[in-house]
Design an enzyme around this catalytic site. Structure first.
Site, PDB file in Angstrom:
ATOM      1  N   HIS A   1      -4.132   0.745   7.889  1.00  0.00           N
ATOM      2  CA  HIS A   1      -2.793   1.339   7.876  1.00  0.00           C
ATOM      3  C   HIS A   1      -2.753   2.553   6.950  1.00  0.00           C
ATOM      4  O   HIS A   1      -2.239   3.613   7.315  1.00  0.00           O
ATOM      5  CB  HIS A   1      -1.786   0.269   7.406  1.00  0.00           C
ATOM      6  CG  HIS A   1      -0.384   0.724   7.274  1.00  0.00           C
ATOM      7  ND1 HIS A   1       0.620   0.271   8.102  1.00  0.00           N
ATOM      8  CD2 HIS A   1       0.217   1.582   6.407  1.00  0.00           C
ATOM      9  CE1 HIS A   1       1.766   0.838   7.749  1.00  0.00           C
ATOM     10  NE2 HIS A   1       1.549   1.631   6.713  1.00  0.00           N
ATOM     11  N   GLU A   2      -3.315   2.410   5.757  1.00  0.00           N
ATOM     12  CA  GLU A   2      -3.267   3.508   4.788  1.00  0.00           C
ATOM     13  C   GLU A   2      -4.174   4.667   5.200  1.00  0.00           C
ATOM     14  O   GLU A   2      -3.815   5.833   5.030  1.00  0.00           O
ATOM     15  CB  GLU A   2      -3.606   3.002   3.382  1.00  0.00           C
ATOM     16  CG  GLU A   2      -2.664   1.929   2.847  1.00  0.00           C
ATOM     17  CD  GLU A   2      -1.187   2.279   2.916  1.00  0.00           C
ATOM     18  OE1 GLU A   2      -0.835   3.476   2.818  1.00  0.00           O
ATOM     19  OE2 GLU A   2      -0.369   1.356   3.081  1.00  0.00           O
TER      20      GLU A   2
ATOM     21  N   GLY B   1       0.841  -1.191   0.000  1.00  0.00           N
ATOM     22  CA  GLY B   1       0.000   0.000   0.000  1.00  0.00           C
ATOM     23  C   GLY B   1       0.875   1.239   0.000  1.00  0.00           C
ATOM     24  O   GLY B   1       2.035   1.195   0.417  1.00  0.00           O
TER      25      GLY B   1
ATOM     26  N   GLN C   1       2.707   9.890   1.614  1.00  0.00           N
ATOM     27  CA  GLN C   1       4.011   9.233   1.520  1.00  0.00           C
ATOM     28  C   GLN C   1       4.778   9.659   0.269  1.00  0.00           C
ATOM     29  O   GLN C   1       5.971   9.394   0.167  1.00  0.00           O
ATOM     30  CB  GLN C   1       3.845   7.717   1.540  1.00  0.00           C
ATOM     31  CG  GLN C   1       3.351   7.194   2.866  1.00  0.00           C
ATOM     32  CD  GLN C   1       3.213   5.700   2.836  1.00  0.00           C
ATOM     33  OE1 GLN C   1       2.192   5.165   2.392  1.00  0.00           O
ATOM     34  NE2 GLN C   1       4.247   5.011   3.290  1.00  0.00           N
TER      35      GLN C   1
ATOM     36  N   HIS D   1      -2.399   6.804   7.572  1.00  0.00           N
ATOM     37  CA  HIS D   1      -1.510   7.775   6.920  1.00  0.00           C
ATOM     38  C   HIS D   1      -2.263   9.054   6.554  1.00  0.00           C
ATOM     39  O   HIS D   1      -1.731  10.155   6.685  1.00  0.00           O
ATOM     40  CB  HIS D   1      -0.880   7.191   5.648  1.00  0.00           C
ATOM     41  CG  HIS D   1       0.360   6.409   5.893  1.00  0.00           C
ATOM     42  ND1 HIS D   1       1.496   6.970   6.422  1.00  0.00           N
ATOM     43  CD2 HIS D   1       0.648   5.108   5.670  1.00  0.00           C
ATOM     44  CE1 HIS D   1       2.440   6.045   6.511  1.00  0.00           C
ATOM     45  NE2 HIS D   1       1.945   4.901   6.066  1.00  0.00           N
TER      46      HIS D   1
ATOM     47  N   CYS E   1       6.324  -0.388   6.874  1.00  0.00           N
ATOM     48  CA  CYS E   1       5.862   0.863   6.277  1.00  0.00           C
ATOM     49  C   CYS E   1       6.971   1.395   5.376  1.00  0.00           C
ATOM     50  O   CYS E   1       8.132   1.463   5.789  1.00  0.00           O
ATOM     51  CB  CYS E   1       5.533   1.884   7.369  1.00  0.00           C
ATOM     52  SG  CYS E   1       4.963   3.462   6.712  1.00  0.00           S
ATOM     53  N   LEU E   2       6.599   1.761   4.150  1.00  0.00           N
ATOM     54  CA  LEU E   2       7.592   2.280   3.203  1.00  0.00           C
ATOM     55  C   LEU E   2       8.210   3.594   3.664  1.00  0.00           C
ATOM     56  O   LEU E   2       9.281   3.959   3.202  1.00  0.00           O
ATOM     57  CB  LEU E   2       6.953   2.445   1.822  1.00  0.00           C
ATOM     58  CG  LEU E   2       6.442   1.149   1.180  1.00  0.00           C
ATOM     59  CD1 LEU E   2       5.764   1.456  -0.152  1.00  0.00           C
ATOM     60  CD2 LEU E   2       7.564   0.140   1.002  1.00  0.00           C
TER      61      LEU E   2
END
Length: 151
Positions: A134-135, A44, A49, A138, A92-93
């Site tokens: 999670h997204e 994701g 991000q 963000h 997480c990226l």
């Protein structure tokens, strides 16, 4: 085009994102976000991000195990959460090489717009439910570091 991924502790990751009103203007960004997510490689990727403070994310929870199944969520909302919880080691990226144990509801129901502007509603469970949560976190300026639990 592969976009640079914003890294923690950049303050942009802690800001509340604004709703999207012009879905048609997102086409190129959505394509670039998928390319960036697959290249990273992640499941994701949320707009903040990549430095955009809008309520948009892309995800594909199953591509690492098989076929690609891309999903675009614009202005997503969680409508309901199960009482049953799950605990996953989430990566997480934007927080490279620092997976965190996170406890979240096992199942959720969500509503969003897709890339055509159509309203969608769906149920998610397991890893897909964790990914959506999670997204959306963000988009609200929340990171996995805020949920860290002991394994």
């Amino acid at each position: 085009m592969i976009l640079p991924i914003v890294q923690h502790p950049d303050p942009v990751l802690r800001q509340l994102c604004q709703p999207v009103f012009d879905v048609a203007a997102l086409g190129g960004l959505i394509t670039d976000m998928f390319e960036t997510m697959y290249d990273a490689p992640g499941r994701g990727l949320a707009a903040p991000q990549v430095g955009r403070q809008i309520r948009l994310f892309v995800m594909d929870c199953s591509w690492k195990e098989g076929e690609r199944s891309p999903v675009v969520m614009i202005n997503p909302e969680i409508l309901s959460r199960s009482v049953e919880m799950q605990r996953n080691d989430e990566g997480c990226l934007s927080i490279a090489d620092h997976p965190v144990w996170v406890e979240r509801p096992e199942r959720i129901e969500a509503m969003w717009m897709d890339q055509t502007g159509a309203q969608r509603r769906g149920a998610f469970e397991g890893i897909a439910a964790a990914c959506v949560q999670h997204e959306i976190d963000h988009l609200d300026g929340v990171l996995i570091l805020d949920y860290e639990v002991t394994a």
